[in-house]
Design an enzyme around this catalytic site. Structure first.
Site, mmCIF file in Angstrom:
data_model
loop_
_atom_site.group_PDB
_atom_site.id
_atom_site.type_symbol
_atom_site.label_atom_id
_atom_site.label_comp_id
_atom_site.label_asym_id
_atom_site.label_seq_id
_atom_site.Cartn_x
_atom_site.Cartn_y
_atom_site.Cartn_z
ATOM 1 N N SER A 32 21.800 35.461 43.942
ATOM 2 C CA SER A 32 22.756 36.062 44.877
ATOM 3 C C SER A 32 23.737 37.006 44.175
ATOM 4 C CB SER A 32 23.539 34.947 45.567
ATOM 5 O OG SER A 32 24.453 35.498 46.468
ATOM 6 N N LYS A 56 23.049 38.470 48.902
ATOM 7 C CA LYS A 56 24.479 38.551 48.592
ATOM 8 C C LYS A 56 25.258 37.536 49.428
ATOM 9 C CE LYS A 56 26.470 43.235 48.296
ATOM 10 N NZ LYS A 56 27.411 43.127 47.295
ATOM 11 N N CYS A 142 34.541 29.543 45.442
ATOM 12 C CA CYS A 142 35.698 30.352 45.840
ATOM 13 C C CYS A 142 36.899 29.467 46.135
ATOM 14 C CB CYS A 142 35.396 31.255 47.023
ATOM 15 S SG CYS A 142 34.046 30.730 48.002
ATOM 16 N N ASN A 204 26.767 29.014 38.535
ATOM 17 C CA ASN A 204 27.473 30.245 38.883
ATOM 18 C C ASN A 204 28.149 30.753 37.595
ATOM 19 O OD1 ASN A 204 28.795 32.269 40.417
ATOM 20 N ND2 ASN A 204 28.709 30.918 42.202
HETATM 21 C C1 LIG Z 1 27.638 41.162 40.059
HETATM 22 C C2 LIG Z 1 27.428 39.726 40.416
HETATM 23 C C3 LIG Z 1 27.665 39.287 41.719
HETATM 24 C C4 LIG Z 1 27.478 37.942 42.072
HETATM 25 N N1 LIG Z 1 27.688 37.540 43.354
HETATM 26 C C5 LIG Z 1 27.425 36.262 43.714
HETATM 27 C C6 LIG Z 1 27.551 35.835 45.081
HETATM 28 O O1 LIG Z 1 27.849 36.629 45.988
HETATM 29 N N2 LIG Z 1 27.315 34.518 45.373
HETATM 30 C C7 LIG Z 1 26.941 33.621 44.405
HETATM 31 O O2 LIG Z 1 26.735 32.443 44.719
HETATM 32 N N3 LIG Z 1 26.778 34.003 43.115
HETATM 33 C C8 LIG Z 1 27.013 35.293 42.749
HETATM 34 N N4 LIG Z 1 26.835 35.690 41.441
HETATM 35 C C9 LIG Z 1 26.387 34.699 40.422
HETATM 36 C C10 LIG Z 1 24.874 34.808 40.165
HETATM 37 O O3 LIG Z 1 24.127 34.567 41.337
HETATM 38 C C11 LIG Z 1 24.436 33.819 39.052
HETATM 39 O O4 LIG Z 1 24.770 32.511 39.461
HETATM 40 C C12 LIG Z 1 25.113 34.078 37.717
HETATM 41 O O5 LIG Z 1 25.300 35.459 37.497
HETATM 42 C C13 LIG Z 1 24.356 33.464 36.532
HETATM 43 O O6 LIG Z 1 23.047 33.991 36.425
HETATM 44 P P1 LIG Z 1 22.672 35.287 35.460
HETATM 45 O O7 LIG Z 1 23.256 34.995 34.109
HETATM 46 O O8 LIG Z 1 21.186 35.366 35.491
HETATM 47 O O9 LIG Z 1 23.339 36.467 36.095
HETATM 48 C C14 LIG Z 1 27.030 37.017 41.084
HETATM 49 C C15 LIG Z 1 26.784 37.464 39.769
HETATM 50 C C16 LIG Z 1 26.960 38.797 39.423
HETATM 51 C C17 LIG Z 1 26.654 39.241 38.013
#
Ligand SMILES: Cc1cc2nc3c(=O)[nH]c(=O)nc-3n(C[C@H](O)[C@H](O)[C@H](O)COP(=O)(O)O)c2cc1C
Length: 316
Positions: A32, A56, A142, A204
């Protein structure tokens, strides 16, 4: 002359996995916030090659998010403070979901967040009317504004309340996405399970920040931000391991995955499936490439059924 493929003469490995009654053709989901509403990636990624994607985060009302700068690259990671910008749940159902329904054979998961328990409840009730959503993923990272800004996901009692409420209204499987900003991930995992979660997803982002020594200003306008990417991977693997040992429900792992070997590592730690986030910022085709790499990895290692690796870390 090119070398024959690693699986020459053998049938390809079975990459399929399942959790909470949902069948995925492979364990790779886009995370997401890093894959828009899926439709934006249609021209870049063969969406139907993925196990699925998580859209998202959706809220009851549209949100414009935080002021820029909102992104900052760190060694092996990324800081973001997008501020959960989104079009709101009504616009998602009207403008995005009809298009997503046309993409065959891919699992779509709706990520939901709110600032009060009622926000979560109402958003899920609205989503219940939308066709083509496989499951809900609750983002509990949040601030709980009704209780003075404490995060739902960092206080076991708040987590219990929000998951219990959502389980009551949700007409689809409920994934609870855990925050890593806690003392005991095992305790939060167990709390979410007992409150009715069908599966957990973790982690997260970590609360973090960076300052420009020249200007003495924060790199991110919001000052604090979420750290993601390879820098967090070893902590994420440990947290998936701890959570998987604390619960009976499936765990979906994420945090810094960028290769097929990373996927295997999370599965050995106890993950049933995985999500890819920041890697899609560095290479928009990362998710699809990792699916291809997984097939090759299985061929090279003579793995017939990928799902057999879940929880398979060898200790002695
Ligand atoms: C730009 C960005 C936006 C994100 N928005 C959300 C979100 O809207 N909801 C959510 O649950 N996690 C959100 N995340 C967290 C990611 O889904 C994920 O849990 C986190 O980035 C760890 O994984 P990664 O290291 O592969 O990015 C966001 C992460 C990034 C980088």
């Amino acid at each position: 002359m090119t070398a024959p493929p690693a699986n020459a003469g053998r049938p390809p490995a079975d990459l399929s996995v399942s959790f909470a009654g949902i069948q995925l053709k492979n364990p790779v989901l886009a995370a997401s916030g890093t894959f828009g509403y899926g439709v934006e990636f249609e021209d870049v990624v063969h969406l139907s090659k993925l196990g699925g994607f998580v859209v998202k985060g959706l809220s009851r009302e549209p949100m414009i998010g935080n002021p820029p700068p909102r992104l900052w690259e760190t060694p092996a990671g990324m800081l973001n403070a997008i501020g959960l910008q989104n079009i709101g749940v009504h616009a998602f159902l009207e403008e995005k979901l009809p298009r997503l329904r046309q993409i065959k054979d891919v699992v779509v998961i709706a990520n939901v967040f709110g600032y009060t328990r009622e926000d979560y409840e109402r958003t899920i009730e609205i989503l219940n009317d939308g066709e083509g959503i496989a499951a809900y993923e609750l983002n509990v990272s949040c601030p709980n504004t009704a209780q003075g800004g404490l995060q739902f996901g960092s206080d076991p009692r708040s987590l219990d309340e929000v998951v219990t409420t959502c389980r009551r209204v949700a007409q689809r499987p409920l994934l609870v996405k855990l925050s890593p900003n806690v003392t005991s991930i095992a305790q939060m995992a167990y709390t979410a399970q007992e409150a009715g979660a069908d599966a957990l997803s973790l982690i997260n982002t970590f609360v973090a920040m960076a300052i420009d020594p020249e200007t003495r200003k924060p790199r991110i306008a919001n000052v604090t931000a979420g750290l993601s990417g390879p820098a967090i991977k070893p902590i994420a693997v440990r947290m998936v391991y701890d959570a998987a040992h604390a619960v009976k429900i499936p765990v979906i792992g994420m945090g810094g995955i960028s290769t097929a070997a990373d996927v295997i590592e999370f599965m050995l730690a106890g993950a049933t499936a995985v999500q890819i986030g920041t890697a899609s910022y560095w290479d928009p085709c990362a998710t699809e490439k990792i699916v291809d790499e997984l097939q090759e990895w299985c061929a090279e290692h003579e793995i017939k059924r990928l799902a057999d690796l879940t929880g398979g870390m060898i200790l002695e």
